[in-house]
Write a protein that holds these residues in place. Sequence first.
Motif, short mmCIF file in Angstrom:
data_model
loop_
_atom_site.label_atom_id
_atom_site.label_comp_id
_atom_site.label_asym_id
_atom_site.label_seq_id
_atom_site.Cartn_x
_atom_site.Cartn_y
_atom_site.Cartn_z
N GLY A 147 0.73 -1.15 -0.10
CA GLY A 147 0.07 -0.08 0.05
C GLY A 147 0.78 1.13 0.08
N PRO A 148 0.03 2.31 0.26
CA PRO A 148 0.77 3.65 0.15
C PRO A 148 2.09 3.88 1.19
N LEU A 149 2.34 3.13 2.34
CA LEU A 149 3.45 3.57 2.80
C LEU A 149 4.68 3.31 2.10
N ASN A 150 4.40 2.38 1.02
CA ASN A 150 5.77 1.89 0.54
C ASN A 150 6.46 3.08 -0.40
N VAL A 151 5.60 4.29 -0.95
CA VAL A 151 6.22 5.29 -1.65
C VAL A 151 7.15 6.12 -0.74
N HIS A 152 6.68 6.16 0.43
CA HIS A 152 7.56 7.21 1.55
C HIS A 152 8.69 6.57 1.61
N ALA A 153 8.81 5.16 1.79
CA ALA A 153 10.25 4.30 2.02
C ALA A 153 10.91 4.61 1.01
N ALA A 154 10.46 4.56 -0.30
CA ALA A 154 11.28 4.54 -1.67
C ALA A 154 11.81 6.17 -1.71
N VAL A 155 11.05 7.11 -1.40
CA VAL A 155 11.49 8.68 -1.47
C VAL A 155 12.53 8.55 -0.21
N GLU A 156 12.54 8.07 0.70
CA GLU A 156 13.47 8.26 1.80
C GLU A 156 14.55 7.23 1.59
N GLN A 157 14.49 6.15 0.69
CA GLN A 157 15.50 5.24 0.48
C GLN A 157 15.96 4.72 1.88
N ASN A 158 14.85 4.31 2.61
CA ASN A 158 14.91 3.73 3.77
C ASN A 158 15.22 2.23 3.73
N ARG A 159 16.45 1.84 3.85
CA ARG A 159 16.90 0.59 3.89
C ARG A 159 16.36 -0.55 4.77
N LYS A 160 15.75 -0.23 5.66
CA LYS A 160 14.97 -1.00 6.74
C LYS A 160 14.22 -1.85 5.90
N TYR A 161 13.32 -0.86 4.91
CA TYR A 161 12.32 -1.71 4.17
C TYR A 161 12.68 -1.97 2.83
N HIS A 162 13.83 -2.25 2.65
CA HIS A 162 14.48 -2.49 1.17
C HIS A 162 14.07 -4.00 0.94
N ALA A 163 13.35 -4.34 0.15
CA ALA A 163 12.88 -5.87 -0.31
C ALA A 163 13.88 -6.41 -1.43
N GLY A 164 14.99 -5.72 -2.01
CA GLY A 164 15.48 -6.13 -3.00
C GLY A 164 15.76 -5.33 -4.36
N THR A 165 16.60 -5.64 -5.29
CA THR A 165 16.68 -4.82 -6.56
C THR A 165 16.60 -5.56 -7.78
N ASN A 166 15.92 -5.15 -8.59
CA ASN A 166 15.80 -5.60 -9.87
C ASN A 166 16.35 -4.74 -10.89
N ALA A 167 17.17 -5.47 -11.64
CA ALA A 167 18.08 -4.60 -12.74
C ALA A 167 17.79 -5.15 -14.28
N ILE A 168 17.79 -4.30 -15.15
CA ILE A 168 17.38 -4.63 -16.63
C ILE A 168 18.61 -3.80 -17.36
N GLU A 169 18.87 -4.76 -18.35
CA GLU A 169 19.98 -3.84 -19.30
C GLU A 169 19.66 -4.38 -20.62
N PHE A 170 19.82 -3.60 -21.53
CA PHE A 170 19.63 -3.57 -23.04
C PHE A 170 20.81 -3.51 -23.68
N SER A 171 21.60 -4.64 -23.88
CA SER A 171 23.05 -4.61 -24.18
C SER A 171 23.26 -5.55 -25.36
N PRO A 172 24.46 -5.62 -25.89
CA PRO A 172 24.79 -6.70 -26.96
C PRO A 172 24.78 -8.18 -26.61
N ILE A 173 24.22 -8.83 -27.04
CA ILE A 173 23.91 -10.41 -26.74
C ILE A 173 25.42 -11.20 -26.56
N ASP A 174 26.40 -10.44 -27.36
CA ASP A 174 27.76 -10.99 -26.95
C ASP A 174 28.53 -9.78 -26.46
#
Length: 520
Positions: A235-262
Motif C-alpha cells: 500500500g501507500p506507505l511504500n512510496v515514502h520508504a522509496a523516497v527516503e530510500q529507507n533500507r530498513k524496508y528494502h526488499a531487493g533490487t531488480n536490474a534490466i539492461e539492453f545490451s549486446p548479446i555478445d
Amino acid sequence: MMKIILICAITVMLVACGEDAVAPETESAFPKIHANKFLKYVNTQSGLPAGEYQLKMSSNGTFNNISYQIEVVKGTATDDANLQPETFTGEWISGQTSTETFLLNQAIGVEITMASSAELTIGLYKNDQLMAATQTTSATEPAVISIAASNISNAAYSDAYYRAVDPDNTRTTLAGWLDANGFDQGDETYVAFRDTKDLGYGRSMFARKRADGGTAIYVDNYIVKLGGPSPANYGPLNVHAAVEQNRKYHAGTNAIEFSPIDASDPNSPMITKFFTFKPADSSGVQERLLEADLDGRGIKPVPTTCISCHGGAMLPLDKNGEFQLQSLQTAKLNLLEIDTFEYSDLTGFSQLEQSENLRTFNSIIADTFEQQKNQTGVKGHWSADFAIEIAKGRYGDDLDNGSFDTAYVPAGWQQNGSRPSGVASLYKTVIEPHCVSCHSLRGTEIGESTKVEVDGELISLANAVNFSSYEKFISMSDRIIDYVYRRGQMPMSLRNYERFWQNPQGKPTFLASFYLGLTS
C-alpha cells in the motif's frame, strides 16, 4: 429481458470463478484465486504430460528375487498438485518383468524414489517410451528419478539463463552489475513512486545510457510490511520508504539492461537481460538470486517472473541444457505508465515535479523499441510498431519535449463507423490500465493472413495478441474469456488482478458486455 439475464449470469460467474484461496485480507468480492498463480508464465512447458505411466524394474545382478519400495511424489510444493505420495511395494523376480502403474491427471513433474534389497534399476515409461534416464540403487543409496514440474520454472533454467546473459560472471552481485553498466559514472535520470498496479512496491528507479548505445535501469524495491500475507503490505506507505530510500524496508533490487548479446562484440544484436538481487547482507553485498518472491505469493524462479510481463517467449532449454537464443531475443522493457503510479507529497517527488524525469525514462525505453525494430535476422521478430505508437502518442508524438496526455487513445481503438459504441471507453477503462503494458510487447511479425474490413479498409488480424486494435482484441475472444473469466490467470500480476476485480459489476462486466454483444 434476455440481455438482463445474460448480464446477471455473467456477473454471478465472475464472482464465483477461480480456484481455491485468497489472501486473508483480500476483499470477498474478488473471485477465488490460486495462491501461487501470479507472475507464472501461462504455458509452463510441463515436465510430463498427463496420462498413465509405468515404472519398470530390471537387474543384471545375481539375485533371483529383489524386493523394492517406491515412492512417487507428483509435483513440488509450489505446484497445483496433491502432494500426498503414491507408494508401491513389490518384488522383482529373475526372468520376469516387474511393472507398477500410476496416473498423472494433469501435466506436471514427478520425483520417484526407489529403495531395494539389492541392486535394481528403475525406468519411467509412457506408451513404452522411456521418459527419463534409468536409475539404479546401490547398497547405500536409493535410485531417484526427478523431473521438474515445469521446463521453464526451475533452478536449472535459471542457471542456464544467467550463463547466457552473464557468461563471465561479472554480475553476480549488484555492485558487479552497476560496474558493468557504467553506473560508477553516475545515472542519467531518477524517479521515485509506488507501482500501484503491478507489484505494489515503492520504487527508486535509476537509468543511464550505456557507451555502446544500450540502456541500463535498476530499481530498489521497498515494502513496509504490516504483518502476514496482507495486500496492505503493498500500500501507500511504500512510496515514502522509496523516497527516503529507507533500507530498513528494502526488499531487493531488480536490474534490466539492453545490451549486446555478445559482450565481446558491441555490434551483436541487443537483447533485454534481467537480474534480481537480494537485500544487502551484513557486509553490504547484494547477491544475485535464482528465485524470488516478488508479490507475496510464494517463491518462483527467475527469469520467468520477469519475462512473463516483459513480452518474452519462454522455450525449454536446448538438448545441451542451454538457454535458447530465440527466447533471449524476445524480452523487452516496459514503458512507465505514469498516471497509474502513486507519488509522494514531499517536495520534489510529485508527479508534476518528476514529469521530465519520467518522460526521459519513457524516451529511453522507446529507443530500445526502435533498436529492436531495426534489428535484422532475428527469427520470428517482434513487431514494435504498436509499442512505439503508444510511447509517442502519450506525449503528443514528441518524446523529447511533449507532456503526458492522459486522454490519448491509439488509432486502433478510436471510435469509427464500423466499431461498436464504447470502444474508446473500453480501451481507457480496461485495456490500457490492465492489458496493454504487457500485450503491446507480445507477438511476432509472423501470423495468419486473416483480414477484416474496417471502414472500407482491410485490416490484418496477424499478431492479434498485441491488442493494437479493437478488431485484433475481439478476435481473441475465446482465449480472453478462458484466461480472464474461467482460469483467472489474467491480469497476471496480483495487484493488477485485484484492481480489475475490485468491483465485479464494473470493469469485468463492462468487458464481458462486448463479448455478449450487449453494448446497445
